[in-house]
Scaffold this active site. Structure first.
Site, PDB file in Angstrom:
ATOM      1  N   CYS A  70      35.692  50.448  50.647  1.00  0.00           N
ATOM      2  CA  CYS A  70      35.340  50.222  49.362  1.00  0.00           C
ATOM      3  C   CYS A  70      33.862  49.970  48.955  1.00  0.00           C
ATOM      4  O   CYS A  70      33.190  49.037  49.767  1.00  0.00           O
ATOM      5  CB  CYS A  70      36.241  49.321  48.551  1.00  0.00           C
ATOM      6  N   HIS A 107      43.330  54.525  45.022  1.00  0.00           N
ATOM      7  CA  HIS A 107      42.319  53.520  45.144  1.00  0.00           C
ATOM      8  C   HIS A 107      41.525  53.192  43.615  1.00  0.00           C
ATOM      9  O   HIS A 107      41.416  51.892  43.448  1.00  0.00           O
ATOM     10  CB  HIS A 107      41.375  53.729  46.191  1.00  0.00           C
ATOM     11  N   GLU A 108      41.227  54.196  43.185  1.00  0.00           N
ATOM     12  CA  GLU A 108      40.578  53.987  42.083  1.00  0.00           C
ATOM     13  C   GLU A 108      41.515  53.467  40.719  1.00  0.00           C
ATOM     14  O   GLU A 108      40.873  52.585  39.875  1.00  0.00           O
ATOM     15  CB  GLU A 108      39.886  55.291  41.340  1.00  0.00           C
ATOM     16  N   HIS A 148      41.706  49.996  41.060  1.00  0.00           N
ATOM     17  CA  HIS A 148      40.441  49.253  40.643  1.00  0.00           C
ATOM     18  C   HIS A 148      40.576  48.826  38.898  1.00  0.00           C
ATOM     19  O   HIS A 148      40.250  47.828  38.571  1.00  0.00           O
ATOM     20  CB  HIS A 148      39.192  50.174  40.663  1.00  0.00           C
TER      21      HIS A 148
HETATM   22 ZN    ZN Z   1      36.808  50.678  45.776  1.00  0.00          ZN
END
Ligand code: ZN
Length: 192
Positions: A108, A150-151, A154
């Site tokens: 990341c 993953h996004e 976030h």
């Molecule tokens: Zn990330």
């Protein structure tokens, strides 16, 4: 645009959704352009607005073929990793995911210099608005599904370190030198 690193509250506080009018505004269109430049400059395959200090439910994604040079054809195939053109994901929701999970090293931009094995769903169905405020539904598999998960994490204040197999946490250099060519199961057993 600077990428915010782990430890900043904006990465943990969650995000606000955008209206269609906001998406089409000069401010947000400008933000998208700036985030594209920041993602390519890093370089990374995804960047979420909290990573540039902005708590809005927006991320940019792009996986370019030129990023694949450090992986063998076999590693690309195992990861189901294919080039993904630039696009914007706004107010995304994972509306379905397959049973199967897959485990690979993941990093990341907000945790620079490190990687760890992270289990992710092999396939997800995601609904979102694109940069023209149009509704889109995507059925993603493989590495693209991993990027989306993953996004989207976030956007709800979650980092990969929250899901990782903790004992596989490695510097990027060590991951590439020692572990990348091994199956996740062997890495986990050797580091356990
Ligand atoms: Zn990330």
């Amino acid at each position: 645009m600077e990428v915010v690193k782990a430890g900043e509250q904006v990465l943990r506080q969650g995000t606000r959704e955008l209206s269609r009018e906001e998406i089409l505004s000069e401010d947000i269109q400008g933000l998208i352009e700036d985030m594209k430049v920041a993602m390519r400059g890093a370089p990374g395959v995804g960047l979420a607005a909290p990573q540039v200090g902005i708590p809005l439910a927006l991320a940019v994604i792009e996986d370019r073929a030129e990023y694949h040079g450090r992986l063998t054809n076999q590693q690309l195939a195992e990861r189901s990793r294919l080039p993904i053109p630039f696009h914007v994901v706004i107010n995304p929701k994972i509306i379905a995911s397959g049973e199967a999970s897959v485990e690979f090293f993941e990093g990341c931009l907000s945790v620079p210099g490190y990687a760890a094995i992270v289990p992710r769903k092999l396939a997800v169905t995601v609904e979102f608005l694109n940069q023209h405020a149009e509704a889109v539904r995507i059925e993603a598999t493989g590495w693209y599904a991993r990027i989306l998960q993953h996004e989207i994490d976030h956007l709800r204040g979650v980092l990969y370190t929250d899901h990782m197999h903790v004992r596989t946490f490695s510097t990027l250099e060590n991951m590439e030198r020692l572990w990348r060519d091994l199956p996740a199961a062997s890495v986990k057993s050797k580091l356990s």
